[in-house]
Design a protein around this motif. Sequence first.
Motif, short mmCIF file in Angstrom:
data_model
loop_
_atom_site.label_atom_id
_atom_site.label_comp_id
_atom_site.label_asym_id
_atom_site.label_seq_id
_atom_site.Cartn_x
_atom_site.Cartn_y
_atom_site.Cartn_z
N TYR A 368 0.45 -1.47 4.82
CA TYR A 368 1.29 -2.39 4.78
C TYR A 368 2.31 -2.96 3.11
CZ TYR A 368 5.20 -6.01 5.79
OH TYR A 368 5.60 -7.40 6.26
N ARG A 369 1.27 -3.36 2.93
CA ARG A 369 0.96 -4.67 1.95
C ARG A 369 1.14 -3.78 0.22
NH1 ARG A 369 -2.95 -6.73 4.12
NH2 ARG A 369 -5.00 -6.01 2.88
N LEU A 370 0.97 -1.87 0.06
CA LEU A 370 1.50 -1.55 -0.75
C LEU A 370 2.94 -1.14 -0.83
CD1 LEU A 370 -0.84 1.89 -0.40
CD2 LEU A 370 -1.15 -0.17 -1.41
N ILE A 378 1.05 7.96 -0.98
CA ILE A 378 -0.25 8.91 -0.46
C ILE A 378 0.14 9.89 0.74
CG2 ILE A 378 -1.73 7.65 1.07
CD1 ILE A 378 -1.73 5.18 -0.63
N ALA A 379 1.15 9.46 1.26
CA ALA A 379 1.85 10.53 2.27
C ALA A 379 1.98 11.85 1.80
CB ALA A 379 3.62 9.95 2.80
N GLY A 380 2.08 11.81 0.87
CA GLY A 380 2.71 13.36 0.61
C GLY A 380 1.30 14.39 -0.44
N LEU A 414 -7.70 8.69 4.13
CA LEU A 414 -5.99 7.62 4.54
C LEU A 414 -7.15 6.38 3.65
CD1 LEU A 414 -3.20 6.76 3.84
CD2 LEU A 414 -3.80 6.54 6.82
N ARG A 415 -8.07 6.11 4.33
CA ARG A 415 -8.86 4.56 3.87
C ARG A 415 -8.76 4.24 2.21
NH1 ARG A 415 -12.69 5.22 7.01
NH2 ARG A 415 -11.83 3.86 8.56
N ALA A 421 -5.37 2.82 -4.29
CA ALA A 421 -4.19 2.66 -4.56
C ALA A 421 -3.75 0.81 -4.43
CB ALA A 421 -2.79 2.49 -3.85
N GLU A 422 -4.48 -0.04 -3.84
CA GLU A 422 -5.02 -1.17 -3.77
C GLU A 422 -5.90 -1.97 -5.50
OE1 GLU A 422 -5.98 -2.47 0.23
OE2 GLU A 422 -7.13 -2.46 -0.84
N GLN A 423 -6.71 -1.02 -5.90
CA GLN A 423 -6.73 -1.50 -7.02
C GLN A 423 -5.71 -1.03 -8.21
OE1 GLN A 423 -10.54 -2.89 -6.70
NE2 GLN A 423 -10.37 -2.55 -5.01
N GLY A 424 -6.08 -0.12 -8.33
CA GLY A 424 -4.61 0.72 -9.00
C GLY A 424 -3.52 -0.58 -9.47
#
Length: 424
Positions: A368-370, A378-380, A414-415, A421-424
């Motif tokens: 949610y926070r992304l 990510i979904a794609g 997914l994790r 993505a959080e790190q990027g």
Amino acid sequence: MLILHLSDIHFRKQEVGTVQDPNFHLRHELVLDVVEQCDRLGPPDAIVISGDIAFAGDPDEFAFATNWLRDLCTACGCPTSAVFVVPGNHDVVRSSADHNLVQMVHDSIKRSGNPAAEIAKQLRDPEACNLLYRSLDNYNQFAGQFFCNLLPPERTRAKRDLKMNDGSTLRLWGLNTSFVSSSRDARGSLFVDTASMQIPRESGVINLVIAHHHLSWLAQAQARELEDHLNHVACLQMFGHVHTNRVDMNRDYVRLTASAANPDRHEQGWEPGYNLVELSIQTGATGRTLDVKAHVRVWQTGPDGFYAKRDRMGVDHFAHTLTLGNWHPPAAASVSHAQPPSTIESEAIPVEEGDAMDTLRELGLRFYRLSFSKKSEIAGRLELLEEDDMRLPDHERFRLIIIRAHERGQLDALRDAIYSAEQG
């Protein structure tokens, strides 16, 4: 089991996060009091919010609420995935709800001789259904991180299962009393849909129903019908909206109405507050019983602080015992009385194990926070979106991504993608 019950927090966009916020001190003291009480009672197993998280349904208000709830959970020692929410009238975007086309749908319900049938008819019409719920889009984006978002006509209530101390189930039912809410709200003018009247009694299940509007705000005939239904199927009931704390103890149920965490300072009888509810099942020679202890915390000034509301005997909590039906856990599902309660299920998600459901919620909170673009990428990349998903609102598409990752054995992928993505 311990439940923290909050209601009517009313985060206002023009105030929160500023030094001119008149409720900063109140909210800060509330957190301190929750921490003090949880040091004594233990961490909450669920944080239930009975509506009006925001003040005007604005995305910035929900963003602030997300951060505040995360800090509250950290302070009182429970995961953010323990949060369970239902919508209130202040979570509705009024400019959307007041639109002429939306008001036409509202009026068709309010003027009907059979509102339940009319609501069902409108929910079967995709365009009318969208009109009824579009004012809750921002709320649903927020609620999606807790798997409490709503998607009519099939998912107009939120649901979650928790495990009680004897291995039986406490089932949370979150009802939506705000889908016909607008600036024209008046006592007796609101409704629930038919799904709210279809809560079953089951062996080994205790139903806890949460709704924002007190029964007195529903249309009279429907209010009576819903009250009779809830009193029959739900021995625990929680409401908000009226900004007045009440504890109604009946032979068959306990009904709690919460004070507002942030009531308007100019309203008569201004009394901020919140509830902590202890639940414990006892099994003896006379059968199973549910012990309920409601700790009602209310604000006073001079000196400032939250204090216990007392019963007539001067006791600092309200205690009641409810008789339950006999139930024995299956041999393989037996649990120790010393084992802490845990989350085990959420509606429409095919997960039965507590750890698996907790994992989905924790991933959902991080996802949610992304940003929207990172979620979509990510979904794609993991091929978790399908063509038909494009017809769904964003909050539902992103919910399905988490569910499909579980169903397809892609949770680890997914994790990793979320963490990257959080790190990027």
